[in-house]
Design an enzyme around this catalytic site. Sequence first.
Site, PDB file in Angstrom:
ATOM      1  N   SER A 327       0.795  -1.222   0.000  1.00 41.28           N
ATOM      2  CA  SER A 327       0.000   0.000   0.000  1.00 41.28           C
ATOM      3  C   SER A 327       0.826   1.270   0.000  1.00 41.28           C
ATOM      4  O   SER A 327       0.302   2.354  -0.219  1.00 41.28           O
ATOM      5  CB  SER A 327      -0.926   0.005   1.216  1.00 41.28           C
ATOM      6  OG  SER A 327      -1.810  -1.092   1.123  1.00 41.28           O
ATOM      7  N   HIS A 370     -15.105   0.085   3.038  1.00 42.66           N
ATOM      8  CA  HIS A 370     -14.884   1.353   3.709  1.00 42.66           C
ATOM      9  C   HIS A 370     -16.054   2.308   3.514  1.00 42.66           C
ATOM     10  O   HIS A 370     -16.066   3.390   4.087  1.00 42.66           O
ATOM     11  CB  HIS A 370     -13.614   2.028   3.174  1.00 42.66           C
ATOM     12  CG  HIS A 370     -12.367   1.355   3.636  1.00 42.66           C
ATOM     13  ND1 HIS A 370     -11.743   0.361   2.917  1.00 42.66           N
ATOM     14  CD2 HIS A 370     -11.640   1.508   4.752  1.00 42.66           C
ATOM     15  CE1 HIS A 370     -10.677  -0.047   3.551  1.00 42.66           C
ATOM     16  NE2 HIS A 370     -10.598   0.633   4.686  1.00 42.66           N
ATOM     17  N   CYS A 383      -7.735   2.325   1.576  1.00 40.27           N
ATOM     18  CA  CYS A 383      -8.792   1.585   0.896  1.00 40.27           C
ATOM     19  C   CYS A 383      -8.297   1.042  -0.429  1.00 40.27           C
ATOM     20  O   CYS A 383      -7.846   1.791  -1.292  1.00 40.27           O
ATOM     21  CB  CYS A 383      -9.996   2.509   0.664  1.00 40.27           C
ATOM     22  SG  CYS A 383     -11.270   1.708  -0.308  1.00 40.27           S
TER      23      CYS A 383
END
Lengths: 650, 379
Positions: A327, A370, A383
């Site tokens: 991420s 989310h 997310c």
Amino acid sequence: MKRSQRETEDSARQIGRRSLVLGGLFAGTGAVLAGRMRYLQVERADDFRLLAEENRINIRLLPPARGLIFDRGGVLVAGNEQNYRVTLVREDAGDVDEVLAELARIVNLDLVTLDRARQEIARRPPFVPVTVADRLSWAEISAVAVNAPALPGVTPDVGLSRIYPMGGDFAHVVGYVGPVSDYYLEQTGDTDPVLQIPDFQVGRNNIEARLEPTLRGSAGTTRVEVNAGGRIMRELDRDPADPGSDVQLTVDAGLQNYVEARLSGESAGSVVIDCQSGEILALASAPTFNPNLFVRGISTGAWNGLNADPYRPLANKATQGLYPPGSTYKMVVALAALEAGVIRPDETFNCPGHLEVGNRRFHCWRRGGHGRMDMVQAIGQSCDVFFYELAQRVGIEAISAMARRLGCGVRHELPLSGIAEGLAPTMDWKMQNRGASWVVGDTINASIGQGFVLSSPLHLAVMTARLASGRAIQPAIIRSIDGISQLPEPAPELGFDPAFLTHIHQGMWNVNNDRRGTAYGSRVEVAEYKIAGKTGTSQVRNISTAERASGVVSNNDLPWDRRDHALYVGYAPFDNPRYACAVIVEHGGGGSAVAAPIARDILLRAQVGDIPPPELYPSSQRHDIERMHRELPILPSPPVPAGRTVRSQA
Amino acid sequence: MSFLEYNVKFTPTGWRKVFYLNWALILLLTAVASMGFLMLYSVSGGELSRWAEPQMKRFALGFVAMLVVALVPIWFWRNMSALAFGLSLLLLLYVEFFGSIGMGAQRWIDLGFMRLQPSELTKITLVMILAAYYDWLDLSKKSRPLYVLIPLLIIAVPTYLTLRQPDLGTALLLLMGGGAVMFVAGVHWAYFAGVIGAGVGAVSAVFTSRGTTWQLLEDYQYRRIDTFLDPSNDPLGAGYHITQSQIALGSGGWTGRGFMEGTQSRLNFLPEKHTDFIFTTLAEEFGFVGAASLLALYILILVFCIATALQQRDRYASLLVMGIAVTFFLYFAINMAMVMGLAPVVGVPLPLVSYGGSAMLVLLTAFGLVQSAHIHRPR
């Protein structure tokens, strides 16, 4: 009774004749001898004079003192120490075994050393001095000198040897030196005569190796008169050696030590970089190893141990280790999308927990989803679905171009032994290397730093620094050589829209400072030290359908080498970015749980310049943080008395 | 029977004999010995007490011995010849069984104040007994095989004993010195031609025996011959001595490198620098001038000896003086030839110069005999 007169005369005549014959022989022999003398001493005098000089005069090389390496604050990182040793000349020793036995009574010699010395002595010509024992104490060397009459052929001697006073801290930056091997000579084709000096050391690794010509210096010579045994009788003249240049690193020894200590116990890599100048302040890889072991020639046992360790202490994970960035890659995608104009800064998406693309379902890390969120929130809460959507809009080419612009997937030239190029994949790349067309799933994987994307901690630190400052900083690790600055020019602006950058920064702020941020636990309480960053957890395995059906198997239930990598990138202080940091803990688990706390400590240590005080931490964590800092294996400073280092050889 | 035909009253008596000594010869001997002291001082690195001083004491002792021997009439020494030879043979036998080992050979008897090498002594006593033998022998019988065989046996016994020590140099010297006395005594040419022929045969036998079960010489003696023939094939091993001594000699040049400036000897490149190889130091430090001067002094000594021999009417005296002259000649000629690479390395000292008590004493005593012959010559 007398002989007759006639007999006497006969006798005298005969003796006279024969004596004259002998006299002639004497004269003839005398003439031959004189002729030979003339031939040797007059006609061939010059030849023999030359031979006598060759006998008498020996040119010996003087080893140059190797350049010293300092950290940015002048702390010695690689120095030279006096190495007191004892050499033995077989020819002068007479009974070698007896002399060695006598020597062993005076200085402490173990059987292995004695055995090695004996073999070496037997192998070398009788007049060559062989090092019997080195790294003796001053007391031992004095004892040898005092007992010299009982030790024929033994000479106490002093040489310079490399020492790394900070132990393992700089093993992955400075590297180490080692003896000149035949392999080395063959590999480098180096013909510097200085390499012939016994016990000479050359850089084998990292800066020691890459800056070898700078650090080495050049040999001096001394003309000495030697006797037939090769013993030096006197020095005729001397041309001193030029010591190598001193090198100053950009690395901060204190911070480096803290980072290594903080990473210890893990298999991890971390880079701390100055956001504005690109100077590398710390470059750590854990576990590390003691480079001093290599200076003398490492034992087979220790070498095998280092190689067999599953945590790979010899690998430099900070620059050589390539990992899916997970991420932490999302800022790349976000900025690429903003720059491409495929998304408005305030545009929102709904995250239901997964995204259907074609017939495949891509999950968000949060199974429940989310909900609706904008980019800032999506970065803050990491997310996945948001970025799946974004990536599809902007496409892999723009993402990878942005990655390269931010310093990922390109090679950063540093004078270290292993620098990985990383990978920011393109369609062409896949076709050439995998022989298959790019599919949209690849883009979606790339959007969360999985799939083909590979980065090292160095890449991620450069990326974070460029995001934080908006400048195209280049990492640098050499600050100056002999006082002459080696730092690059101030980096130019990358030319991003400041509004876009602010957006990204806000998202990274949320990671650490928004209650829903993935690294909210790793926040800082004091405003001037606030940090912003991004967590990452990258998979090293494919999640099987069965696993998906039964729910994600907990990381802790997996064998170590199949667990997720924990990542974190961040910078601080938020208001005026100065330090960028990337941490990767191999198979460490979740980025927010494992990597982010480490990075926070490192960024605080960088900002405070010392062990961060507990007041900077959330009150609930202070107790644990204090205990952790007490237990941290941090070197006292200064690490080594200055007196033990030697600038140059007298 | 005696060849002494002159009237004793013509010869000087008592202390007046001192005036009749051959003072020129004494001067020459002292000059040579002094060069020796100088070189011994130099090779010891300027240490008087190491070699030069003991050598001076021995010279003084030898000098006194020479004078004493000189003042005693030559006919007394003739009568002593057999006794002296017998004594030296006994000493040779003694070292054979009880001698101390020095330098890999069993050569000397430790007398406390000096080490006596009986083989040195034998060089002179052999000459004495041979001279006495030919003095006794009728001139007409000298070439008869039986009377040639007797001196050959006399020579063979000590030669064999020294060869066993093993000391090739001295053995050669004994053989050649004895042969020279026989030659001067007038033994027929044919015998010498035969010996030379036999010598050539022996040399070839020595070489063919190498490596076989009946090998005649020791291995180290073969190696010395090898390196003499080609010193360059083993410059750091067996050829080292020859190579280094030639370098020392050659680097002296015309006038040498100066007293105590010889690098070859000072830095220990020369082997045996105070004994057999001392000439190289002289040549290195004083050059051709110094080396040739020493050679000239030696030749002059020989000239005086031959002159003394020719003045004699006494067969014993002239044979003895010639025998001593030849022995002296062999000493320095072999030594010089050896260090200059003209002869193989055999252990022969440079007479009166090399460090060593036995040779010094024996040589000076021998020159005492020459002086005795000189004083007691017919006039």
